[in-house]
Motif scaffolding. Structure first.
Motif, short mmCIF file in Angstrom:
data_model
loop_
_atom_site.label_atom_id
_atom_site.label_comp_id
_atom_site.label_asym_id
_atom_site.label_seq_id
_atom_site.Cartn_x
_atom_site.Cartn_y
_atom_site.Cartn_z
N VAL A 1 -7.42 3.93 -15.46
CA VAL A 1 -8.27 4.93 -14.71
C VAL A 1 -7.78 6.48 -15.07
N ILE A 2 -8.78 7.43 -14.81
CA ILE A 2 -8.58 8.74 -15.09
C ILE A 2 -8.60 9.49 -13.70
N GLY A 3 -7.57 10.38 -13.71
CA GLY A 3 -7.58 11.22 -12.54
C GLY A 3 -6.40 10.83 -11.42
N PHE A 4 -5.96 11.84 -10.75
CA PHE A 4 -4.94 11.71 -9.96
C PHE A 4 -5.39 10.93 -8.71
N ARG A 5 -6.38 11.27 -8.06
CA ARG A 5 -6.66 10.75 -6.97
C ARG A 5 -7.08 9.31 -7.01
N THR A 6 -7.84 9.03 -8.03
CA THR A 6 -8.20 7.71 -8.37
C THR A 6 -7.28 6.99 -8.68
N GLY A 7 -6.22 7.37 -9.47
CA GLY A 7 -5.01 6.71 -9.97
C GLY A 7 -4.16 6.17 -8.61
N LEU A 8 -4.16 7.14 -7.88
CA LEU A 8 -3.36 6.85 -6.47
C LEU A 8 -3.96 5.83 -5.67
N LEU A 9 -5.33 6.01 -5.62
CA LEU A 9 -6.03 4.87 -4.90
C LEU A 9 -5.89 3.56 -5.55
N THR A 10 -6.11 3.28 -6.70
CA THR A 10 -6.05 2.27 -7.69
C THR A 10 -4.67 1.76 -7.50
N SER A 11 -3.58 2.46 -7.38
CA SER A 11 -2.30 1.86 -7.61
C SER A 11 -2.07 1.29 -5.92
N MET A 12 -2.47 1.90 -4.98
CA MET A 12 -2.25 1.47 -3.62
C MET A 12 -3.18 -0.03 -3.78
N VAL B 1 1.00 -1.10 -0.12
CA VAL B 1 0.02 0.05 -0.09
C VAL B 1 0.66 1.40 -0.08
N THR B 2 1.88 1.04 0.95
CA THR B 2 2.87 2.72 0.88
C THR B 2 3.69 2.77 -0.16
N ALA B 3 4.13 1.84 -0.97
CA ALA B 3 5.02 2.05 -1.89
C ALA B 3 4.47 2.68 -2.97
N PRO B 4 3.42 2.15 -3.63
CA PRO B 4 2.78 2.82 -4.85
C PRO B 4 2.32 4.25 -4.42
N ALA B 5 1.93 4.49 -2.95
CA ALA B 5 1.37 5.77 -2.46
C ALA B 5 2.35 6.75 -2.94
N ILE B 6 3.64 6.63 -2.28
CA ILE B 6 4.65 7.92 -2.40
C ILE B 6 5.24 7.65 -4.00
N GLY B 7 5.06 6.48 -4.68
CA GLY B 7 5.58 6.21 -6.00
C GLY B 7 4.79 7.03 -6.80
N THR C 1 1.00 11.50 3.29
CA THR C 1 0.72 11.39 2.03
C THR C 1 -0.78 11.75 1.56
N LEU C 2 -1.64 11.04 2.22
CA LEU C 2 -3.32 11.37 1.95
C LEU C 2 -3.58 12.66 2.36
N GLY C 3 -3.00 13.05 3.88
CA GLY C 3 -3.32 14.24 4.44
C GLY C 3 -2.93 15.45 3.66
N LEU C 4 -1.73 15.36 2.95
CA LEU C 4 -1.36 16.43 2.22
C LEU C 4 -1.39 16.22 0.84
N LEU C 5 -2.45 15.53 0.44
CA LEU C 5 -2.50 15.11 -1.07
C LEU C 5 -2.60 16.12 -2.02
N PRO C 6 -3.49 17.22 -1.74
CA PRO C 6 -3.47 18.39 -2.86
C PRO C 6 -2.19 19.11 -2.79
N GLN C 7 -1.36 19.39 -1.74
CA GLN C 7 -0.16 20.26 -1.71
C GLN C 7 0.87 19.43 -2.45
N LEU C 8 0.93 18.19 -2.10
CA LEU C 8 2.24 17.30 -2.65
C LEU C 8 1.91 17.22 -4.27
N PHE C 9 0.52 17.05 -4.68
CA PHE C 9 0.32 17.10 -6.13
C PHE C 9 0.71 18.07 -6.84
N THR C 10 0.39 19.17 -6.21
CA THR C 10 0.71 20.67 -6.67
C THR C 10 2.14 20.92 -7.05
N VAL C 11 3.01 20.61 -6.06
CA VAL C 11 4.32 20.79 -5.96
C VAL C 11 5.17 19.76 -6.99
#
Length: 328
Positions: free
Chosen positions: A211-222, A21-27, A145-155
């Motif tokens: 899948v399409i979308g960053f959040r959906t892709g993140l959860l799917t990869s996990m 779960v954690t490896a794809p989350a940060i990956g 990772t999940l708590g700061l998802l918008p900020q980490l995605f933006t940067v």
């Protein structure tokens, strides 16, 4: 199903689930930043931490975490200052970490064989203390990772834009590489330091296919990472093979299956346009004669069209082009 009653298998499954779960989350953020090979570089750097732990007689996992985090922050600072490009930083991690780890392990009286359990994983030997450390560090990675998802995605997606809206880009960049370093060291007992990068990248690539979308892709990869890790752990029990290698092979197999599936989904998402709905573009035709001179006071309706004015005349639109009029 008798393996479920075995304590070492229970610990192995829990450790595999956390890693999967954690490896794809940060990956996901590393792939977004085009740093897919950073996991490999950090894995080699963690070898130096393991070698230093052998030399000092301390626990390998905490020492590897400390060395890996410090090294990742140093490389990020060098990259940001412009003193070293991304590929140069990765090369330093690759060669410096691996050679340093082997040197320190040799000085401690340990051969390369002792490091093999960390290089290629030793999931079935995870102890209770190891599991607690893995669970604690994995929780930290997921919460941040999940708590700061918008900020980490933006940067990760657009660093100049992140700076322009006031986000602490330097801190967030350091946070991403630090979380990656923690993830790598957490995974060294499951898939190994040399294979962990595959689990950080391959499920992300697979999710991006289907899948399409960053959040959906993140959860799917996990989810895909968890499936690969658990399947590999269970399969290694029956096949009597190394869990780490089987986990990576399953992850790559899922990626291969996602390719034709992505083509099918692409066809289903593509809009179908009926033939009768297609309107041919109007052609410009030169009128034979046009004695009337159009202007804003001529009494004909004027229509703005592509940078010029058309005048509606006898059911057609006329536009002045040089010394003649075109009929639209």
């Amino acid at each position: 199903m008798e393996w479920l009653s075995l304590a070492f298998m229970q610990r192995a499954l829990l450790a595999a689930l956390i890693t999967g779960v954690t490896a794809p989350a940060i990956g996901t953020f590393l792939v977004q930043r085009r740093l897919s090979l950073l996991g490999d570089g950090l894995g080699h750097l963690a070898v130096a931490g393991v070698g230093l732990a052998f030399l000092t007689g301390t626990a390998p996992l905490p020492m590897a975490v400390a060395i890996c985090v410090i090294g990742s922050i140093g490389i990020e600072m060098l990259r940001e200052s412009g003193r070293a490009s991304g590929d140069v930083g990765l090369a330093i991690l690759f060669y410096g970490g691996l050679s340093g780890g082997l040197l320190l392990a040799g000085l401690a009286g340990q051969g390369a064989g002792t490091l093999s359990g960390y290089l290629f994983g030793s999931l079935l030997t995870v102890g209770t203390a190891d599991l607690w450390v893995i669970a604690g560090l994995g929780t930290v990675v997921l919460v941040v990772t999940l708590g700061l998802l918008p900020q980490l995605f933006t940067v990760s997606a657009d660093e100049p834009f992140a700076r322009s809206i006031g986000l602490p880009a330097r801190f967030l960049n350091i946070l991403v590489v630090s979380l990656a370093a923690i993830t790598v060291t957490v995974s060294m007992r499951t898939v190994g330091l040399l294979l962990v990068s595959a689990l950080m990248v391959v499920p992300v690539a697979t999710a991006n296919h289907v899948v399409i979308g960053f959040r959906t892709g993140l959860l799917t990869s996990m989810g895909l990472g968890a499936v690969a890790a658990l399947s590999g752990a269970i399969g290694s029990y029956y096949l009597n093979t190394a869990p780490g290698s089987l986990i990576v092979v399953i992850a790559i197999g899922l990626f291969a299956l996602s390719w034709p599936l992505s083509k099918l989904l692409e066809r289903r998402r593509r809009p179908i346009i009926e033939v009768e709905d297609v309107v041919e573009p109007a052609l410009h035709e030169l009128t034979e004669s046009h004695p009337h001179v159009h202007n804003e006071h001529c009494g004909h309706l004027s229509v703005q069209h592509a940078g010029h004015v058309d005048y509606v005349h006898d059911g057609h639109r006329h536009a002045a082009h040089g010394d003649h009029y075109d009929e639209h």
